[in-house]
Design a protein around this motif. Structure first.
Motif, short mmCIF file in Angstrom:
data_model
loop_
_atom_site.label_atom_id
_atom_site.label_comp_id
_atom_site.label_asym_id
_atom_site.label_seq_id
_atom_site.Cartn_x
_atom_site.Cartn_y
_atom_site.Cartn_z
N PRO A 1 -5.89 8.87 1.65
CA PRO A 1 -5.72 9.07 0.42
C PRO A 1 -5.71 7.51 -0.77
O PRO A 1 -4.32 7.19 -0.81
CB PRO A 1 -4.90 10.00 0.22
N ALA A 2 -5.79 7.79 -1.59
CA ALA A 2 -6.15 5.98 -2.34
C ALA A 2 -4.76 7.30 -3.67
O ALA A 2 -4.84 6.69 -4.93
CB ALA A 2 -7.18 5.85 -3.14
N ASN A 3 -3.80 7.55 -2.97
CA ASN A 3 -2.57 8.28 -3.89
C ASN A 3 -1.06 7.61 -4.35
O ASN A 3 -0.68 8.06 -4.70
CB ASN A 3 -2.33 9.63 -3.41
N GLY A 4 -1.09 5.85 -3.60
CA GLY A 4 -0.17 5.22 -3.90
C GLY A 4 0.44 5.32 -2.34
O GLY A 4 0.26 4.37 -1.73
N SER A 5 1.12 5.89 -1.79
CA SER A 5 1.35 6.63 -0.28
C SER A 5 0.31 6.09 0.94
O SER A 5 0.87 5.49 1.71
CB SER A 5 2.46 7.02 0.01
N GLY A 6 -0.33 6.13 0.59
CA GLY A 6 -1.64 6.11 1.48
C GLY A 6 -2.12 5.00 1.09
O GLY A 6 -2.24 4.19 2.68
N GLY A 7 -1.85 3.75 0.34
CA GLY A 7 -1.76 2.64 0.33
C GLY A 7 -1.48 1.64 0.35
O GLY A 7 -2.03 0.27 1.59
N ARG A 8 -0.54 1.63 0.11
CA ARG A 8 0.94 0.80 0.93
C ARG A 8 0.78 1.38 2.76
O ARG A 8 0.84 0.29 3.35
CB ARG A 8 2.34 1.56 0.41
N LYS A 9 0.43 2.61 2.63
CA LYS A 9 0.77 2.95 4.35
C LYS A 9 -0.80 1.88 5.34
O LYS A 9 -0.62 1.68 6.46
CB LYS A 9 0.87 4.67 5.19
N MET A 10 -1.91 2.13 4.23
CA MET A 10 -2.96 1.01 5.21
C MET A 10 -2.65 -0.11 5.30
O MET A 10 -3.37 -0.79 6.28
CB MET A 10 -4.28 1.67 4.06
N GLU A 11 -2.28 -0.40 3.86
CA GLU A 11 -1.84 -2.20 3.71
C GLU A 11 -0.45 -2.30 5.18
O GLU A 11 -1.26 -3.48 5.91
CB GLU A 11 -1.28 -2.45 2.97
N ALA A 12 -0.04 -1.21 5.31
CA ALA A 12 1.34 -1.96 6.28
C ALA A 12 0.44 -2.24 8.20
O ALA A 12 0.03 -2.62 8.66
CB ALA A 12 2.25 -0.88 6.58
N LEU A 13 -0.91 -0.97 8.01
CA LEU A 13 -1.36 -0.80 9.00
C LEU A 13 -1.20 -1.59 10.04
O LEU A 13 -2.81 -2.62 10.61
CB LEU A 13 -2.15 0.95 9.61
N ILE A 14 -2.53 -2.11 8.39
CA ILE A 14 -3.79 -3.16 8.42
C ILE A 14 -2.93 -5.00 8.95
O ILE A 14 -3.42 -5.62 9.97
CB ILE A 14 -4.67 -3.57 7.03
N ASP A 15 -1.61 -5.19 8.64
CA ASP A 15 -1.02 -6.27 8.78
C ASP A 15 -0.61 -5.72 10.01
O ASP A 15 -0.23 -6.82 11.07
CB ASP A 15 0.24 -6.05 7.97
N ALA A 16 -0.47 -4.88 10.70
CA ALA A 16 0.30 -4.22 12.74
C ALA A 16 -0.98 -4.23 13.19
O ALA A 16 -0.66 -4.59 14.44
CB ALA A 16 0.59 -2.90 12.32
N GLY A 17 -2.47 -4.93 12.48
CA GLY A 17 -3.25 -5.28 13.66
C GLY A 17 -4.28 -3.94 13.97
O GLY A 17 -4.92 -4.24 15.14
N GLU A 18 -3.32 -2.95 13.60
CA GLU A 18 -4.52 -1.78 13.68
C GLU A 18 -6.15 -1.89 13.30
O GLU A 18 -6.97 -0.78 14.25
CB GLU A 18 -3.33 0.01 13.31
N PHE A 19 -6.15 -2.07 12.62
CA PHE A 19 -7.75 -2.00 12.16
C PHE A 19 -8.72 -3.27 12.89
O PHE A 19 -8.48 -4.69 11.95
CB PHE A 19 -7.91 -2.08 11.28
N ASP A 20 -10.24 -3.09 12.41
CA ASP A 20 -10.80 -3.72 12.82
C ASP A 20 -11.96 -4.46 11.42
O ASP A 20 -12.40 -5.48 11.78
CB ASP A 20 -12.44 -3.50 14.20
N ALA A 21 -11.67 -2.91 10.54
CA ALA A 21 -12.49 -3.31 9.77
C ALA A 21 -11.90 -2.56 7.77
O ALA A 21 -11.13 -1.73 8.68
CB ALA A 21 -13.85 -3.99 9.57
N VAL A 22 -12.27 -2.91 6.77
CA VAL A 22 -11.88 -1.94 5.99
C VAL A 22 -12.63 -1.53 5.40
O VAL A 22 -13.47 -3.10 4.65
CB VAL A 22 -10.45 -2.87 4.82
N LEU A 23 -12.64 -0.94 4.86
CA LEU A 23 -14.13 0.02 3.84
C LEU A 23 -13.31 0.37 2.78
O LEU A 23 -13.29 1.81 2.76
CB LEU A 23 -15.25 0.54 4.24
N ASP A 24 -13.31 -0.13 1.28
CA ASP A 24 -12.12 0.10 0.63
C ASP A 24 -12.78 0.41 -0.57
O ASP A 24 -13.16 -0.20 -1.58
CB ASP A 24 -10.86 -1.61 0.17
N LEU A 25 -13.30 1.56 -0.43
CA LEU A 25 -14.38 2.23 -1.00
C LEU A 25 -13.43 2.99 -2.15
O LEU A 25 -14.01 2.59 -3.66
CB LEU A 25 -14.97 3.71 -0.72
#
Length: 394
Positions: free
Chosen positions: A201-225
Motif C-alpha cells: 500500500p502506498a501509504n508511507g509505511s508501505g513504501g518504506r517497507k518496499m524500499e527496504a525489501l528491494i535493498d535486501a534483494g527480495e525482488f526481481d523487478a518493481v512495478l511502481d504504479l
C-alpha cells in the motif's frame, strides 16, 4: 555476549543484562526446554565504559551497532535461526538497531514495555513480532510471567529457512484504493506467467517497507504504479515514505516501471487536521478519517521532476508509462480531481530531469484501464527475462 557450546539453530536473546537478568533467565530456560540453544547478547551500559560526560544517545547507538555486528556474524556462521528481545523503552530502540540487517522472514520477536508509538515505529521498519507487556518489566511476576512464557515458547518454535535458489520470480507492486483495478489486473497477468506479485500500500509505511525489501534483494523487478507518496513528501501529507522513496530499485539495478498513480492527491486525516495554508484548495473526504487534497500543476511538476532525478540515478533499466486520461479513480472525466493540466505538468517536470536513456511511453488510457496494466506487465515480463539471461551469462 555469551554463547552456549556448539550452539546450532540457537535463539539469540537481546537484553540489558544489568536490568533484565531475571526475565532473561526465565525466557532462556523455556527456550532450552524446547530443545534450542541460547546466545545471550548483552546491550546494557554496564558492559561498557561510561563517563559522566558520555552522550546517552550516542552510547546506545554504539552499543546497538556493536550488537548488530555480533548478531550478523552469528547468522553468517549459521549459529542462530531466531532472535528475541526483552526490553523497556531504551532497550527496544537498541533492539531495533540490532535486527536492522536481518533478512525478511528471519524470526524476530520483541517483548517490550515501551510506549506504543515506539513499537509502531519498529513495526514500520521490520517484520518484527511484538509482545507488549502492558505493565513495566520489573522481574518475573504473575503478569509479566505470562507474556514471557508465551513469547519464549513462540520463539522456541520458530526457525529461519533461507530462501531457496529455485524460487519463483517476484515483482513488487505499489497500490492505493484509487489504483486497485490496475493492480488487480497486473497481479492476474503476472500470475498467469508464474510470477509472484507482492503488493504494497502506498501509504508511507508501505513504501518504506518496499524500499527496504528491494535493498535486501527480495525482488526481481518493481512495478511502481502508485507513486503518490512523493506527493505527500512534497506537501507534508500523512502518507510520505520519506526522501528515499523511489531509490532502492535504482541502487539494486533491477528493472523498474514507473507510473504517476494517485499523484493527483495528498493525504491528510480528518478535515480539521488539514493545515490552514491549504484552506482554499480542492478537497475530498475519502473516508471520515481521510481527507484528500488535489495537487496543483506546480506541485505535480515538482513531483515529476523529482521522479526524473531519481530515475536518472538508477543503475538498471527504467521505463515510464504515462496514462493521458487520468491517474486515479478520482481523476477521470467528470470526477472530483479531474485536471488534465495538472497531469501534463507532471509529465513536463519528469522530462525536465529525465535522461534520454529512460523512455517515456505515453498511453491514451486511464491508469485503471486494462490496456494500461497489460502494457505495464508486458514491459516487466520482457525485462525480467533479459535480467535472467544476463545473469546466466555472467
Amino acid at each position: 555476549m555469551s554463547q552456549e557450546k556448539l550452539a546450532q539453530d540457537a535463539v539469540a536473546i537481546v537484553a540489558t543484562m544489568d536490568t533484565k537478568q531475571a526475565e532473561v533467565s526465565y525466557v532462556a530456560d523455556i527456550i532450552r526446554a524446547s530443545g534450542r540453544g541460547v546466545v545471550l547478547v548483552d546491550v546494557g551500559t554496564s558492559s561498557v565504559a561510561v563517563t559522566r560526560s558520555a552522550d546517552p544517545a550516542a552510547l546506545l547507538a554504539d552499543i546497538g551497532r556493536r550488537a548488530r555486528s555480533s548478531v550478523n556474524a552469528l547468522l553468517e556462521e549459521g549459529q542462530i535461526s531466531a532472535i528475541i528481545g526483552i526490553a523497556g523503552g531504551k532497550g527496544s530502540g537498541v533492539y531495533g538497531e540490532v535486527i536492522a540487517d536481518l533478512p525478511f522472514g528471519f524470526p524476530k520477536l520483541l517483548v517490550s514495555s515501551a510506549r506504543p508509538a515506539l513499537l509502531a515505529e519498529l513495526a514500520a521498519k521490520s517484520d518484527v513480532l511484538l509482545y507488549p507487556t502492558l505493565v513495566d518489566l520489573f522481574g518475573v511476576n504473575g503478569f509479566t510471567g505470562r507474556i514471557l512464557e508465551n513469547a519464549a515458547r513462540a520463539i522456541g518454535a520458530m526457525h529461519y529457512k533461507p530462501r531457496g535458489q529455485n524460487r519463483r520470480r517476484i515483482v513488487a507492486i505499489t497500490a492505493f484504493g484509487v489504483t486497485t483495478p490496475a493492480v488487480d489486473q497486473c497481479v492476474r497477468l503476472l500470475s498467469e506467467k508464474d510470477i509472484e506479485a507482492i503488493v504494497f500500500p502506498a501509504n508511507g509505511s508501505g513504501g518504506r517497507k518496499m524500499e527496504a525489501l528491494i535493498d535486501a534483494g527480495e525482488f526481481d523487478a518493481v512495478l511502481d504504479l502508485t507513486t503518490t507518496e512523493l506527493a505527500d513528501e512534497l506537501s507534508g501529507g500523512t502518507a510520505s515514505a520519506g526522501p528515499d522513496r523511489l531509490t532502492a530499485a535504482g541502487r539494486r539495478g533491477i528493472p523498474q516501471l514507473i507510473a504517476p498513480g494517485a499523484v493527483d492527491m495528498v493525504n491528510f486525516g480528518v478535515a480539521s487536521s488539514v493545515p490552514e495554508r491549504f484552506s482554499r484548495r480542492k478537497f475530498y473526504s475519502h473516508t471520515p478519517y481521510t481527507t484528500l487534497m488535489r495537487t496543483t500543476p506546480e506541485e505535480t511538476f515538482e513531483i515529476g521532476r523529482r521522479t526524473g532525478l531519481k530515475l536518472a540515478a538508477a543503475k538498471g533499466t527504467a521505463h515510464v508509462l504515462w496514462p493521458s486520461k487520468g491517474v486515479s479513480d478520482y481523476d477521470r472525466d467528470g470526477a472530483i480531481f479531474y485536471d488534465p493540466d495538472a497531469n501534463a505538468a507532471w509529465l513536463s517536470g519528469l522530462r525536465s530531469a529525465l535522461p534520454p536513456s529512460v523512455i517515456v511511453q505515453e498511453m491514451p488510457y486511464h491508469i485503471n484501464d486494462p490496456a494500461f496494466a497489460a502494457a505495464a506487465v508486458s514491459w516487466i515480463l520482457q525485462n525480467i527475462e533479459e535480467e535472467v539471461v544476463s545473469h546466466e551469462n555472467v
